[in-house]
Design a protein around this motif. Structure first.
Motif, PDB file in Angstrom:
ATOM      1  N   ALA A 127       0.855  -1.191   0.000  1.00 25.73           N
ATOM      2  CA  ALA A 127       0.000   0.000   0.000  1.00 25.73           C
ATOM      3  C   ALA A 127       0.890   1.240   0.000  1.00 25.73           C
ATOM      4  O   ALA A 127       1.845   1.327   0.760  1.00 25.73           O
ATOM      5  CB  ALA A 127      -0.894  -0.001   1.231  1.00 25.73           C
ATOM      6  N   THR A 132       1.362   5.652  -0.329  1.00 27.42           N
ATOM      7  CA  THR A 132       0.740   6.973  -0.164  1.00 27.42           C
ATOM      8  C   THR A 132       0.749   7.690  -1.510  1.00 27.42           C
ATOM      9  O   THR A 132       1.452   7.293  -2.441  1.00 27.42           O
ATOM     10  CB  THR A 132       1.512   7.839   0.843  1.00 27.42           C
ATOM     11  OG1 THR A 132       2.822   8.080   0.302  1.00 27.42           O
ATOM     12  CG2 THR A 132       1.640   7.163   2.204  1.00 27.42           C
ATOM     13  N   ASP A 141      -3.379   4.576  -0.808  1.00 29.40           N
ATOM     14  CA  ASP A 141      -4.061   3.299  -0.640  1.00 29.40           C
ATOM     15  C   ASP A 141      -4.470   3.114   0.818  1.00 29.40           C
ATOM     16  O   ASP A 141      -3.800   3.609   1.729  1.00 29.40           O
ATOM     17  CB  ASP A 141      -3.121   2.144  -1.027  1.00 29.40           C
ATOM     18  CG  ASP A 141      -2.695   2.219  -2.479  1.00 29.40           C
ATOM     19  OD1 ASP A 141      -3.510   2.652  -3.317  1.00 29.40           O
ATOM     20  OD2 ASP A 141      -1.538   1.840  -2.778  1.00 29.40           O
ATOM     21  N   GLU A 142      -5.532   2.355   0.994  1.00 27.20           N
ATOM     22  CA  GLU A 142      -5.957   1.948   2.331  1.00 27.20           C
ATOM     23  C   GLU A 142      -4.772   1.238   3.002  1.00 27.20           C
ATOM     24  O   GLU A 142      -4.149   0.379   2.387  1.00 27.20           O
ATOM     25  CB  GLU A 142      -7.137   0.973   2.162  1.00 27.20           C
ATOM     26  CG  GLU A 142      -7.879   0.626   3.418  1.00 27.20           C
ATOM     27  CD  GLU A 142      -8.719   1.798   3.943  1.00 27.20           C
ATOM     28  OE1 GLU A 142      -8.802   1.914   5.159  1.00 27.20           O
ATOM     29  OE2 GLU A 142      -9.274   2.569   3.105  1.00 27.20           O
ATOM     30  N   GLY A 143      -4.456   1.616   4.215  1.00 28.60           N
ATOM     31  CA  GLY A 143      -3.391   0.914   4.945  1.00 28.60           C
ATOM     32  C   GLY A 143      -1.982   1.382   4.600  1.00 28.60           C
ATOM     33  O   GLY A 143      -1.002   0.802   5.073  1.00 28.60           O
TER      34      GLY A 143
END
Lengths: 468, 209
Positions: free
Chosen positions: A4, A6, A270-272
């Motif tokens: 994941a 950023t 992204d999530e996480g």
């Protein structure tokens, strides 16, 4: 989720040309913005080494810092300013760099015109020899300020040698109350994390309050991320961003825009995704902010009072407070809303957009600048000026006793004729309140455009919420 | 060409102030120059001189023992604010080749390396010790050995510091980093060919804008 990423990670990764042994990266630069102050020595370096500009088609130059904001048909009087302007004009001609001339309606502050002309786009890297390049991060670009040696490096290679920054997320929740703006949000953030709070990090501003901002507000927030010490500020692109970009002069259109949009929609973190640091701030109870000292972190709600150094236990901090109060000519316990002002400056790359001028005009309408106060409104670009005039904002402001000037950096920094005299106190929508920033001995209070207009009308720092 | 930095022994001047911003190092009004040289006379302009242009006798660099200081010791967040490279140019032009502080602002830190001015990060306690050493005035000579990454106090005690290996290499050898990058021109060309595909939506800026 290990992979994941950023928003920053994604833009960074897609611009790495080569990773060197020790982790230093050759980073590709899509857009290089050039102005007259930090470029002469860079062009001189190219000339000495016999190097051309590698990508003139990724470079654009404009004059902003030195240019007087008075009548554009007159020559530039101050010889040093004129020399820097003429040097830029000679350099862009010699090296074939695209240039927006002084008398072109699109001339303006480099950080206003980049987004305005559709040159600054999501997912791109943007640099300029100016720390407020962070402004363009509002579109989801990785944008940061560089020194003159790096300006030369980008001119010669269209790349920079960089190490990746750390990721920091500033989560801004809550709904802003009436009278509060993006400027108040970012001043509150700097007040919370300090002027070195973001050092080594790229800040991603996220959360409900950021999503609710228009592009002008987002640019104000990202603009001042350097005032929190961050390498850059970024905001994930969304429908607000896309609507802003469409139709601008150099923005992609047609099929190219469709492809761009498809890519831009993949950019949000992204999530996480991992952040090295997370700061949360709730702005629902925010009150309009104003700085009282000589650092942007020296900020309080307008309802507050000048701090008392005697209450500070740390001797270093106490000495710093004492020096600030001495420089600012303030006394401990003095109510901020009673501090008189001599000058009001509305403009700069922080708050020189049409939305800012509308906010000032809204407060000024039907009122008049207080006796003895000089109030300047300086549009960030010729296009902003044109738009304001089409909306009749110039008339409202002129009728209220404000000066209506030509585009430029103006009184944000003392490089052109718009300067404070020693001891003068200014309510300013700019970004820095350092000693001497607006002129030697000048005293700066940073605030929003609406708050600045309120100060102009009352003659002292004032709570704009009382201007219904 | 950048001046190499290997070993420096000189007088260190204490500047026990945090958040020394770039406007304090060199005010905006003197940035209107098209050359790098000559900014030393305006270094710390408002701290050094009063409104009439006379020296402020209490400012450290105006005191006889520190007028020829080559090293500065300061507090946190030195060089915050603007990206102006005029700040390290002014330091260099004055004769200061090294700044020691607990922390630096990023852009200033970066700009120093491009000009042969070494920024050394050391913990606050150590900076305070070094400031105490400077009270010996012109007799207090501090040495910075970049190859060994140590600061040597007047009493001979050595203090290690960290420095980015790539920057250290460039600085020790006085290398121009544009030349370094140009050695990778083939990578840049390959990237540009790829980019034309990947970011085909990104318009070129026409010269006749």
């Amino acid at each position: 989720m290990a992979d994941a990423r950023t928003l920053f990670d994604k833009v960074w990764d897609s611009h790495v040309v080569e990773r060197l042994e020790d982790g230093t990266c050759i980073l590709y630069i899509d857009r290089h913005l050039v102005h007259e102050v930090t470029s002469p020595q860079a062009f001189e370096g190219l000339r000495a080494a016999g190097r051309p500009v590698h990508r003139p088609d990724g470079t654009i130059a404009v004059v902003d810092h030195n240019i007087p904001t008075s009548d554009r048909s007159l020559p530039v009087e101050e010889p040093e300013s004129r020399l820097q302007i003429e040097t830029l004009e000679a350099n862009v001609a010699a090296f074939g760099v695209p240039y927006i001339p002084v008398r072109d309606v699109r001339q303006g502050i480099v950080h206003i015109i980049g987004p305005e002309l559709g040159l600054s786009l999501p997912g791109t890297t943007i640099v300029c020899g100016d720390s407020h390049t962070s402004t363009h991060g509002a579109l989801g670009a990785l944008a940061f300020g560089i020194g003159t040696s790096e300006v030369e490096h980008v001119l010669a290679t269209q790349t920079l040698l960089q190490k990746p920054a750390l990721n920091m997320r500033v989560q801004v929740d809550g709904k802003l109350a009436a009278g509060c703006t993006a400027k108040d949000i970012v001043l509150a953030i700097i007040g919370k994390i300090g002027t070195a709070g973001g050092t080594g990090h790229v800040i991603e501003f996220a959360g409900e309050a950021i999503r609710a901002l228009d592009m002008a507000g987002r640019m104000t927030v990202c603009n001042m991320s350097i005032e929190a010490g961050a390498r850059a500020g970024m905001i994930a692109p969304d429908e607000t961003t896309f609507a802003y970009i469409a139709g601008r002069q150099f923005a992609p259109e047609g099929e190219a825009l469709d492809r761009a949009l498809a890519y831009w929609r993949t950019l949000p973190s992204d999530e996480g995704a991992h952040y090295d640091r997370v700061v949360n701030i709730d702005v629902s109870a925010l009150v309009p902010m104003v700085t009282w000292g000589t650092s942007p972190e020296a900020v309080l709600p307008i309802t507050g009072a000048v701090p008392d150094p005697a209450a500070e236990m740390d001797t270093d901090k106490r000495a710093r407070l004492e020096r600030m109060l001495d420089y600012m000519g303030l006394t401990a316990g003095q109510k901020l809303a009673e501090v008189p002002v001599d000058v009001v400056f509305i403009g700069s790359c922080t708050n020189g957009r049409i939305e800012d001028i509308r906010a000032a005009a809204h407060v000024a309408k039907g009122r008049h600048v207080a006796e003895g106060v000089r109030a300047l409104v300086v549009p960030g670009s010729g296009l902003v000026k044109q738009q304001a005039e089409a909306e009749g904002l110039d008339r409202i402001l002129l009728d209220a006793g404000f000066e209506w000037r030509e585009a430029g950096c103006s009184m944000c920094l003392g490089m052109n004729p718009d300067r404070l005299a020693p001891g003068q106190r200014c309510a300013s929508t700019s970004n820095r309140n350092f000693e001497g920033r607006q002129g030697p001995g000048g005293r700066t209070h940073l605030l929003s455009p609406a708050m600045a207009a309120a100060a102009a009308i009352t003659g002292h720092l004032a709570d704009v919420r009382e201007f219904a | 060409m950048m001046q190499a930095f290997t070993m420096l022994t000189g007088v260190a001047a204490p500047l026990p102030i945090a958040n020394i911003d770039t406007d304090k190092i060199i005010p905006a009004r003197v940035l209107r120059t098209i050359v790098r040289a000559g900014l030393g006379k305006n270094l710390f302009d408002t701290l050094r001189f009063d409104e009439t242009g006379a020296e402020r006798p209490d400012f450290v660099l105006n005191q006889p023992a520190y007028r020829h200081a080559e090293i500065l010791i300061a507090h946190d967040n030195f060089g915050c604010g603007s990206s102006r490279e005029h700040a390290p140019w002014a330091l260099l032009d004055f004769g200061i080749r090294c700044v020691i502080a607990p922390s630096f602002a990023d852009i200033f830190h970066n700009n120093c390396f491009k000009n042969g001015v070494l920024p050394v990060r050391l913990p606050r306690e150590i900076c305070d010790q070094l400031m105490d050493d400077t009270k010996l005035g012109g007799n207090a000579r501090v040495t910075i050995d970049l190859a060994r990454q140590v600061v040597i106090r007047p009493n001979g005690q050595e203090i290690s510091f960290d420095v980015d290996p790539f920057r250290k290499h460039l600085m020790l050898n006085g290398l121009d980093d544009i030349g370094q990058t140009m050695a990778h021109a083939a990578s840049i060309d390959a990237y540009e060919a790829r980019k034309t595909q990947d970011r085909a939506w990104l318009p070129a800026i026409p010269v006749a804008i």
